[in-house]
Design a protein around this motif. Structure first.
Motif, PDB file in Angstrom:
ATOM      1  N   THR A 181     -61.360 -43.168 -45.313  1.00  0.00           N
ATOM      2  CA  THR A 181     -60.248 -42.996 -44.370  1.00  0.00           C
ATOM      3  C   THR A 181     -59.173 -42.174 -45.072  1.00  0.00           C
ATOM      4  N   VAL A 182     -59.472 -40.916 -45.295  1.00  0.00           N
ATOM      5  CA  VAL A 182     -58.604 -40.130 -46.200  1.00  0.00           C
ATOM      6  C   VAL A 182     -57.204 -39.927 -45.620  1.00  0.00           C
ATOM      7  N   GLY A 183     -57.067 -39.907 -44.300  1.00  0.00           N
ATOM      8  CA  GLY A 183     -55.740 -39.812 -43.660  1.00  0.00           C
ATOM      9  C   GLY A 183     -54.930 -38.655 -44.204  1.00  0.00           C
ATOM     10  N   ALA A 184     -53.727 -38.946 -44.699  1.00  0.00           N
ATOM     11  CA  ALA A 184     -52.890 -37.889 -45.267  1.00  0.00           C
ATOM     12  C   ALA A 184     -53.193 -37.680 -46.749  1.00  0.00           C
ATOM     13  N   GLY A 185     -54.213 -38.337 -47.244  1.00  0.00           N
ATOM     14  CA  GLY A 185     -54.650 -38.106 -48.625  1.00  0.00           C
ATOM     15  C   GLY A 185     -53.921 -38.927 -49.676  1.00  0.00           C
ATOM     16  N   GLY A 186     -53.121 -39.898 -49.260  1.00  0.00           N
ATOM     17  CA  GLY A 186     -52.313 -40.680 -50.202  1.00  0.00           C
ATOM     18  C   GLY A 186     -53.131 -41.395 -51.268  1.00  0.00           C
ATOM     19  N   HIS A 187     -54.173 -42.120 -50.847  1.00  0.00           N
ATOM     20  CA  HIS A 187     -54.968 -42.851 -51.833  1.00  0.00           C
ATOM     21  C   HIS A 187     -55.766 -41.892 -52.719  1.00  0.00           C
TER      22      HIS A 187
ATOM     23  N   ILE B 193     -63.289 -38.676 -46.124  1.00  0.00           N
ATOM     24  CA  ILE B 193     -63.794 -38.617 -44.747  1.00  0.00           C
ATOM     25  C   ILE B 193     -62.678 -39.001 -43.787  1.00  0.00           C
ATOM     26  N   ASP B 194     -62.616 -38.345 -42.662  1.00  0.00           N
ATOM     27  CA  ASP B 194     -61.760 -38.828 -41.564  1.00  0.00           C
ATOM     28  C   ASP B 194     -62.341 -38.316 -40.246  1.00  0.00           C
ATOM     29  N   ARG B 195     -62.099 -39.076 -39.186  1.00  0.00           N
ATOM     30  CA  ARG B 195     -62.563 -38.650 -37.849  1.00  0.00           C
ATOM     31  C   ARG B 195     -61.588 -37.689 -37.224  1.00  0.00           C
TER      32      ARG B 195
ATOM     33  N   ALA C 103     -65.930 -36.777 -40.248  1.00  0.00           N
ATOM     34  CA  ALA C 103     -67.059 -37.662 -39.904  1.00  0.00           C
ATOM     35  C   ALA C 103     -66.535 -39.036 -39.567  1.00  0.00           C
ATOM     36  N   ASN C 104     -67.378 -39.784 -38.896  1.00  0.00           N
ATOM     37  CA  ASN C 104     -67.097 -41.190 -38.634  1.00  0.00           C
ATOM     38  C   ASN C 104     -67.713 -41.978 -39.792  1.00  0.00           C
ATOM     39  N   PHE C 105     -66.969 -42.920 -40.353  1.00  0.00           N
ATOM     40  CA  PHE C 105     -67.532 -43.620 -41.513  1.00  0.00           C
ATOM     41  C   PHE C 105     -68.731 -44.494 -41.148  1.00  0.00           C
TER      42      PHE C 105
ATOM     43  N   GLY D 146     -57.444 -48.635 -39.639  1.00  0.00           N
ATOM     44  CA  GLY D 146     -56.388 -48.530 -38.623  1.00  0.00           C
ATOM     45  C   GLY D 146     -55.853 -47.125 -38.485  1.00  0.00           C
ATOM     46  N   LEU D 147     -54.600 -47.063 -38.037  1.00  0.00           N
ATOM     47  CA  LEU D 147     -53.974 -45.772 -37.750  1.00  0.00           C
ATOM     48  C   LEU D 147     -53.130 -45.297 -38.911  1.00  0.00           C
ATOM     49  N   SER D 148     -52.993 -43.986 -39.031  1.00  0.00           N
ATOM     50  CA  SER D 148     -52.060 -43.438 -40.014  1.00  0.00           C
ATOM     51  C   SER D 148     -50.684 -43.336 -39.356  1.00  0.00           C
TER      52      SER D 148
HETATM   53  C1  LIG Z   1     -54.307 -45.948 -42.444  1.00  0.00           C
HETATM   54  S1  LIG Z   1     -54.896 -44.329 -42.277  1.00  0.00           S
HETATM   55  C2  LIG Z   1     -55.364 -43.903 -43.910  1.00  0.00           C
HETATM   56  C3  LIG Z   1     -54.227 -43.431 -44.752  1.00  0.00           C
HETATM   57  C4  LIG Z   1     -54.677 -42.918 -46.126  1.00  0.00           C
HETATM   58  N1  LIG Z   1     -55.239 -43.962 -46.935  1.00  0.00           N
HETATM   59  C5  LIG Z   1     -53.534 -42.254 -46.858  1.00  0.00           C
HETATM   60  O1  LIG Z   1     -53.244 -42.696 -47.989  1.00  0.00           O
HETATM   61  O2  LIG Z   1     -52.953 -41.317 -46.346  1.00  0.00           O
HETATM   62  C6  LIG Z   1     -56.445 -44.542 -41.506  1.00  0.00           C
HETATM   63  C7  LIG Z   1     -57.226 -43.275 -41.266  1.00  0.00           C
HETATM   64  O3  LIG Z   1     -58.572 -43.642 -41.030  1.00  0.00           O
HETATM   65  C8  LIG Z   1     -59.117 -42.809 -40.044  1.00  0.00           C
HETATM   66  N2  LIG Z   1     -60.243 -43.542 -39.458  1.00  0.00           N
HETATM   67  C9  LIG Z   1     -60.204 -44.679 -38.747  1.00  0.00           C
HETATM   68  N3  LIG Z   1     -61.444 -45.041 -38.367  1.00  0.00           N
HETATM   69  C10 LIG Z   1     -62.293 -44.120 -38.883  1.00  0.00           C
HETATM   70  C11 LIG Z   1     -63.720 -43.953 -38.850  1.00  0.00           C
HETATM   71  N4  LIG Z   1     -64.514 -44.806 -38.205  1.00  0.00           N
HETATM   72  N5  LIG Z   1     -64.242 -42.909 -39.498  1.00  0.00           N
HETATM   73  C12 LIG Z   1     -63.463 -42.024 -40.172  1.00  0.00           C
HETATM   74  N6  LIG Z   1     -62.107 -42.127 -40.216  1.00  0.00           N
HETATM   75  C13 LIG Z   1     -61.536 -43.163 -39.590  1.00  0.00           C
HETATM   76  C14 LIG Z   1     -57.979 -42.552 -39.103  1.00  0.00           C
HETATM   77  O4  LIG Z   1     -58.182 -41.356 -38.372  1.00  0.00           O
HETATM   78  C15 LIG Z   1     -56.776 -42.458 -40.066  1.00  0.00           C
HETATM   79  O5  LIG Z   1     -56.515 -41.145 -40.440  1.00  0.00           O
END
Ligand SMILES: C[S@@+](CC[C@H](N)C(=O)[O-])C[C@H]1O[C@@H](n2cnc3c(N)ncnc32)[C@H](O)[C@@H]1O
Length: 288
Positions: free
Chosen positions: A21-27, A44-46, A70-72, A95-97
């Motif tokens: 769930t790379v989101g904004a890449g923070g982790h 990976i992110d959807r 991709a979807n995880f 969850g959501l970013s």
């Molecule tokens: C809480 S955010 C992650 C934030 C990230 N860890 C960071 O440090 O920026 C969750 C992310 O997971 C993605 N996500 C949720 N379900 C997913 C799935 N089944 N496959 C891939 N990405 C998914 C969302 O689109 C969102 O960008």
């Protein structure tokens, strides 16, 4: 829970890490910084938008990072296509970013009027408007009750079905207005949680099949880990956490050693700085 993740993840030089769930890449960024770039990250992110932000955030580590839309739940294919073999760690931050939640156009939040969309992956056909417009009263009630634990589930579903006979419910503000009528005034005011939160959460979980994706993904992911590789999962509500706990327990002894006997919660300081972290729960396990 960045500090906690870095501590529990036990990162090694030249390791390969999968950020599901790379989101904004923070982790991912924190892992790369910690190891001064001496790791490989597959992120990976959807959500296409999230990947654009992540590629900016991680641009100085371009060589070490592969970002994939991709979807995880399709993890095995992703790993196969990337030809990486077993990995040293897998992280899920569910969850959501903030980017998604704060978007004024994607319909995740009732703070702005926007189309009832709620798709993490904009190429998907199903939206929240489809659910609200087409499901039966009973199906809506079940979603609100099961995925939102909403006590007014039946009434809200009834009011939605009544309203859509006259006017289609297409926007977040249309839905909010119906809910305002369905939920009695004394349950709308002065509550810690806004009266629409649970219904919005339920619709979002259903649109994106969040629980099913997590269940399927965790069924594969332990087999993608090297010995002593770790899986970290941060969840944000009890339905997700229950799945994580259950999947860890099912794999206990045969595949996993559960490292967090009790779930890890964010520190008071973190919650003060970032109130959205208040519901976060971290669980970590290690591949035997
Ligand atoms: C809480 S955010 C992650 C934030 C990230 N860890 C960071 O440090 O920026 C969750 C992310 O997971 C993605 N996500 C949720 N379900 C997913 C799935 N089944 N496959 C891939 N990405 C998914 C969302 O689109 C969102 O960008």
């Amino acid at each position: 829970m960045l500090k906690e993740v870095l501590w529990w993840f036990n990162i090694r030089e030249r390791g390969v890490y999968l950020d599901c769930t790379v989101g904004a890449g923070g982790h991912s960024r924190a892992i790369l910084d910690e190891m001064r770039g001496k790791v490989r990250i597959i992120g990976i992110d959807r959500d296409e938008e999230a990947l654009k932000i992540a590629s900016q955030e991680l641009k100085e580590y371009k060589e070490q990072t592969t970002l994939i839309k991709a979807n995880f739940r399709d993890l095995p294919q992703v790993i196969k296509e990337e030809n990486v073999g077993l990995v040293n760690g897998i992280i899920y931050d569910l969850g959501l970013s903030s980017m998604q939640l704060d978007s004024q156009t994607r319909g995740f939040s009732f703070r702005w009027s926007a189309p009832l969309d709620m798709r993490m992956d904009s190429s998907q056909a199903l939206t929240a408007a489809h659910l609200v417009g087409e499901l039966s009263q009973k199906e809506l009630e079940d979603i609100f009750f099961e995925l939102g634990e909403e006590r007014w589930a039946r009434r809200i579903a009834e009011f939605i079905v009544e309203e859509r006979r006259q006017n289609p419910i297409k926007t977040t503000s249309n839905l909010l207005e119906v809910m305002r009528r369905a939920v009695p005034a004394k349950f709308r005011r002065g509550r810690r949680t806004h009266f629409a939160t649970r219904v919005f959460q339920a619709l979002r979980i259903r649109v994106n099949e969040e629980l099913e994706n997590l269940r399927v993904s965790l069924s594969y992911s332990f087999d993608l880990l090297q010995k002593e590789g770790r899986v970290c999962v941060i969840s944000y509500h009890s339905l997700e956490d229950r799945i994580v706990k259950q999947k860890f327990n099912e794999a206990k002894e045969e595949k996993l050693n559960i490292l967090t006997k009790k779930v890890i919660r964010p520190s008071k300081k973190e919650v003060r700085i970032n109130p959205r972290a208040r519901s976060a729960r971290l669980r970590v396990a290690e591949r035997i």
